[in-house]
Design an enzyme around this catalytic site. Sequence first.
Site, short mmCIF file in Angstrom:
data_model
loop_
_atom_site.label_atom_id
_atom_site.label_comp_id
_atom_site.label_asym_id
_atom_site.label_seq_id
_atom_site.Cartn_x
_atom_site.Cartn_y
_atom_site.Cartn_z
CG PHE B 123 15.94 -75.40 10.14
CD1 PHE B 123 17.16 -76.04 10.38
CD2 PHE B 123 15.69 -74.18 10.78
CE1 PHE B 123 18.11 -75.47 11.22
CE2 PHE B 123 16.63 -73.62 11.62
CZ PHE B 123 17.85 -74.26 11.84
CB SER B 126 8.82 -70.91 13.89
OG SER B 126 9.67 -70.00 13.27
N PRO B 128 4.59 -71.69 18.28
CG PRO B 128 2.73 -73.02 18.78
CD PRO B 128 4.22 -73.06 18.64
CB ILE B 157 7.32 -76.83 9.92
CG1 ILE B 157 7.43 -76.48 11.42
CG2 ILE B 157 8.52 -77.65 9.45
CD1 ILE B 157 8.53 -75.49 11.78
CD GLN B 279 11.23 -38.44 -18.13
OE1 GLN B 279 10.62 -37.60 -17.47
NE2 GLN B 279 12.30 -38.16 -18.81
N GLY B 340 -4.59 -52.99 -14.73
CA GLY B 340 -5.59 -54.02 -14.42
C GLY B 340 -5.10 -55.43 -14.69
CD GLU B 363 15.35 -69.55 5.75
OE1 GLU B 363 16.52 -69.18 5.74
OE2 GLU B 363 14.90 -70.47 5.05
#
Lengths: 245, 380
Positions: B123, B126, B128, B157, B279, B340, B363
């Site tokens: 699709f 968009s 630049p 894309i 907790q 870590g 999107e």
Amino acid sequence: MKILVLISNVPDTTTKVRFTGDNTSFDDAGVQWIINPWDELALTRAMELKEAGGVDKITVANVGEKTTEPTLRKALAVGADDAIRVDVPARDAYFVARQLAEVAKDYDLILAGIEASDYNGNAVGGMLAEMLDFNSVSAVSGISIDGDKFTVNREIDGGSQLLSITGPLVAIVQKGIAKEPRIPAMRGIMMARKKPLNVVAAVDAHEKTSYVNYELPAPKAACKMVDEENAKELITLLHEEAKVL
Amino acid sequence: MDFEFSEEQLMIQQAARDYAQRELIQDVLERDEKAVFPEKHIKNLAELGFMGMMVDPEYGGSGMDTVSYVLAMEEISKIDAATSVIMSINNSLVCFGLDKFGNDEQKKKYLTPLASGEIIGAFLLSEPEAGSDATHQHTTAEDKGDYYLLNGTKNWISNANSASTYIVMAQTHPEKKHRGINAFIIEKNTPGISLGPHEDKMGMRSSDTHSVMFSDVKVPKENRIGADGFGFKFAMMVLEAGRIGIASQALGIASGALERATAYAKERKAFGTELANHQAIAFKLADMAVKIENARNLCLKAAWLKDNNKPITVASAMAKQYAADMAMEVTTEAVQIHGGYGYVKEYHVERLMREAKLTQIYEGTSEIQKIVISRDVLKD
């Protein structure tokens, strides 16, 4: 050729097992039910045999109440052509085999999982073969159709054995019969509701066993660390606590 | 009101879970590391019916509802969001757009192979200089009588290289501003189309992203979707539905992170007891679970509205904004719980965190979703 695959409805293998009624019955609250993994592999092999040609129909059968139907429909979604449910709660292996014997007479090949992952009974397939007077092979890890015979691979102590056997046959299958169970495709899932699921009445039969009591395995004891210098303490523990020396 | 799923919906959820946990998990780390497109998995998912889930079987689809799609997207995204974005674009942008707005001939020719997953689509909106602001399309589609002539560049894309069919938005009547935009179906091998280099992304690394250049690309008149000037409305309506897919993807990334963090907290010991018995950690898990459940409900409600042909503009914007921002928070906490270990690739949660980031951007960014939502809140 018609194949019947026996389907047990069992709790998901990750189920946390609990008991109710003073440990006299399994607590099925919140349990997710699945096709017994060995039966799922049997169904996969049946599909492979059908795809290779020579199999007209695959039927799946289960002994259980209406609540077991989603499990049968999953088998239909995977690719079985029709399903039979014997409308009665499964009591023990003899009872189940007796019910199945009524619906299994007209098949050339019956595939039964070697055991069900709930009670690990190891009994229904053999009993059914006896009741139907069919040939039967257990611990089957490979099967193919060879004209009017079956070529069967059976696991034996330290190796395997290739058998040629005439039908009708009850093959009691174990791991290796198919690589891995099939995931149903969406088209199969949609078609599953349209495929026949025949509910048949149970025949009069009596179970041969009754469940008296359940017990969970003892919880794993904590690991005891012994200093590497202290071999004497290790020997004492192995002798007095573990009682292996 | 009914919160129960149907037997079919549960079966689809389980099928997606089985595929993800059995197959996608095998090579997800390697594909992420090397940015390899999951070709084998897309083929398998297509065979299972996941590439055109909501399209009528007449056009090669599976004929399922959007609720099933949400359930499947969550399960696939728990393990591998780079694969689920390929699935999402094909399902909710390309197939949905053609199914809803294409004519019968376009559907037969293009939708059928796309919905069956024989080929995949992309699709192209968009640019630049026009990402979130889709009204200003610099790509032009000049009306030459028998055909349109396209020139311009599209950016970011997804599926650009692996897709065979593009849906491209371009400006035909600049004087009409966004009302002059058209949407076209263009085959990727049309002369004049070229690709920029593979984008080396932070996350979703095994989905292939490129810029696409159009240089005097001839597009047959019959490949325009809808009436002249329908392109902007088309894009907005398609994106509106597409947000449900990305919202469900964000939901899956977060629930995958929670599953991993929970398992780790039950296993790892600190100060003489499992992390889960502290907790501070248990409450983190509780917060994560509540947020995930909120996002799930927003996704399912938006899906239900779509399945019942009710307006989804606000519901899908809420689902996407909340789920994406939530996924970023939850994956960050999952890394924190892992300490870590969370910072190294083997434990997956750092990848989930990198994947979550993109859901806030593509999107429609979270900020764009808030524009949509606030306009609705403030309307008279």
